[in-house]
Design a protein around this motif. Structure first.
Motif, PDB file in Angstrom:
ATOM      1  N   GLU A  78       0.704  -1.341   0.058  1.00  0.00           N
ATOM      2  CA  GLU A  78      -0.144  -0.051  -0.027  1.00  0.00           C
ATOM      3  C   GLU A  78       0.746   1.271  -0.084  1.00  0.00           C
ATOM      4  N   THR A 107       1.432  -4.890  -4.368  1.00  0.00           N
ATOM      5  CA  THR A 107       0.713  -3.374  -5.160  1.00  0.00           C
ATOM      6  C   THR A 107       0.261  -3.925  -6.203  1.00  0.00           C
ATOM      7  N   ARG A 110      -3.412  -5.428  -5.427  1.00  0.00           N
ATOM      8  CA  ARG A 110      -4.302  -4.432  -4.815  1.00  0.00           C
ATOM      9  C   ARG A 110      -4.581  -3.255  -5.625  1.00  0.00           C
ATOM     10  N   HIS A 111      -3.564  -2.874  -6.553  1.00  0.00           N
ATOM     11  CA  HIS A 111      -4.176  -1.638  -7.443  1.00  0.00           C
ATOM     12  C   HIS A 111      -3.393  -1.843  -8.832  1.00  0.00           C
TER      13      HIS A 111
END
Length: 500
Positions: A78, A107, A110-111
């Motif tokens: 994050e 990362t 999650r994104h």
């Protein structure tokens, strides 16, 4: 000119060293535990000619100040996402080494909108060795062969981090379940492994690539866990080609690897015993009139390795005919070694006979792979080990690896139910079985294929350090005729012989 600046989020600071040209991909480099951005200098020098390079010092490492507590891998993922947004780095090529690969994967999972491509170099942690003792052993084995350049870089970085902060970050590394994160990654992913990497065995690198929906794996010959330092030109080439959308390395498609075969109640197990022996009896009848293998088995694609077919105890080559036919149909020449009889001799003696037979024939251009059923897989591993001396028997014979089907690599405790010495020699306490079990250095060159339940090998055929593949078929003998087994064996041969 390089520029250096800080990114802050609360008490956490990441030092960014930016180099390169404004056009082209944005490469974000994430070091492993204890390291710093200078570890990437050689690689960054190559990458900066084709894009912008952001080499990071993660919190507490390199020039970044130490926070009060280490972040988990998810929290680090994050934090990296915050940095990408703050720096305006859209659609980055994330390149993570070792624990940096864990952060990069978090990362990306999650994104996904922030990550264009993902590169995982020597990704940790191998779930079969998720203990501090095992990881320490692997680390020591790897650094034993490091060159002075790597040692100097490592000592400098570790001295900056300090032993307390390094130790504090071990727990988040070991607690992270990368195998649960990888299936959530959408970005095209390239896994890079050094051929001699002790921390990341070949089977785990392949599993990482298989767990990512769009994953490929490439191997750098003659290098270890530090491959991007000692072979930066080769690794940079792989990264750049991957960033451009080229298909680098090889695609891996394997089912999730189970750690044990399924257990059954006594009634179900008895039913499988009956069906398994009924199949075996039928295959034994194939011995009648089967003096020589089919002539077409001698023909195949010279670009593919020859397959040396090894049956188990009391098995003639004709017992494996369904498997041999499938391998030959896929383009492999299938070789049968005569003179083994019912395969009742000791593993060492049988391996010696096999060695003499193969030595009389010129090694094919693409080499050989041994495909053995049950005891046949143990004979194959014996040749890989080299027996009682240190000679490279397998290399001289062109043997690239072994695919074992229902092989009792840890021995078969039910062998005690038989009085025949040739079967009792498969007991876990047998001297040869113990020796083969301790010879783990060759396991990366073995693929173990087994079914959901094996009445002869109830503890399963999982081999630590090998590639283990379970097929959805029960039995010790019936597995040989299943299409799923044929596919698994073919994929295993390809994995053992395809260069990264």
């Amino acid at each position: 000119m390089p520029t250096t600046r800080e990114f802050r989020s609360g008490e956490h600071v990441i030092v960014i060293r930016q180099t390169g040209v404004a056009s082209g991909p944005a490469f974000v480099l994430l070091h492993g535990i204890g390291m710093e951005h200078r570890y990437w200098n050689g690689l960054a020098t190559v990458l900066e000619s084709v894009g912008t390079v952001y080499a990071l010092d993660l919190p507490g490492f390199g020039d970044s100040p130490e926070p009060r507590e280490p972040l988990s891998m998810a929290e680090s993922g994050e934090l990296l996402a915050e940095l990408l947004v703050a720096e305006g780095i859209g659609r980055a090529v994330l390149v993570g080494h070792s624990t940096g690969a864990q952060i990069a994967a978090e990362t990306a999972a999650r994104h996904p909108q922030l990550v264009d491509r993902l590169v995982l170099i020597g990704p940790t942690v191998n779930p079969r060795e998720r203990t501090l003792a095992k990881q320490t052993l692997r680390f020591l084995q790897d650094i034993a062969v490091l060159n002075p350049k790597v040692i100097a870089l490592g000592l400098t970085a570790y001295a900056k981090a300090g032993p307390r902060w390094y130790a504090a970050n071990l727990r988040p590394m070991l607690e992270h379940r990368m195998e649960q994160t990888l299936p959530l990654v959408q970005a095209e992913t390239l896994v890079i492994r050094g051929e001699t990497d002790k921390v990341v065995p070949r089977y785990w690198a392949a599993e990482v690539a298989a767990l990512v929906p769009k994953g490929r794996v490439a191997e750098v010959p003659g290098r270890g866990h530090e491959t991007m330092v000692t072979e930066n030109l080769r690794v940079a080439e792989l990264i750049v080609r991957h960033a451009r959308g080229e298909q680098v390395g090889r695609f891996v498609a394997m089912p999730a690897q189970p750690l044990r075969a399924e257990r059954m109640n006594r009634l179900s197990a008895l039913g499988w015993w009956v069906r398994d022996y009924a199949y075996a009896a039928g295959r034994q009848l194939a011995l009648v009139g089967a003096r020589r293998p089919p002539p077409h088995w001698r023909r195949g694609d010279p670009a593919k390795p020859d397959v040396v077919l090894l049956p188990g105890v009391y098995e003639h080559w004709s017992f494996l005919r369904p498997l041999g036919d499938a391998l030959n149909a896929a383009g492999h020449r299938v070789i049968v070694v005569h003179g083994l009889g019912p395969n009742r001799l000791g593993i060492a003696e049988t391996a010696a006979r096999l060695e003499r037979a193969l030595a009389r024939v010129t090694v094919p251009r693409a080499g050989r792979v041994i495909v053995g059923h049950s005891k046949g897989g143990l004979i194959g591993k014996y040749l890989l080990v080299g027996g009682d001396d240190s000679s490279d028997r397998a290399g001289a014979l062109g043997i690239r690896g072994v695919v074992g089907v229902c092989t009792p690599f840890g021995g078969a405790r039910r062998a005690r139910l038989f009085r025949d010495p040739s079967i009792r020699a498969l007991l876990p306490s047998d001297e040869t079985i113990v020796m083969l079990g301790s010879a783990a250095s060759v396991n990366a060159r073995i693929v173990s294929v087994f079914g959901t339940y094996d009445p002869h090998v109830p503890d399963g055929s999982v081999l630590d350090g090998a590639t283990n593949v379970r097929v959805p078929v029960a039995g010790h003998f019936r597995v040989l005729a299943a299409r799923e087994t044929h596919v698994a064996v073919l994929e295993g041969i390809a994995m053992l012989t395809t260069e990264g």
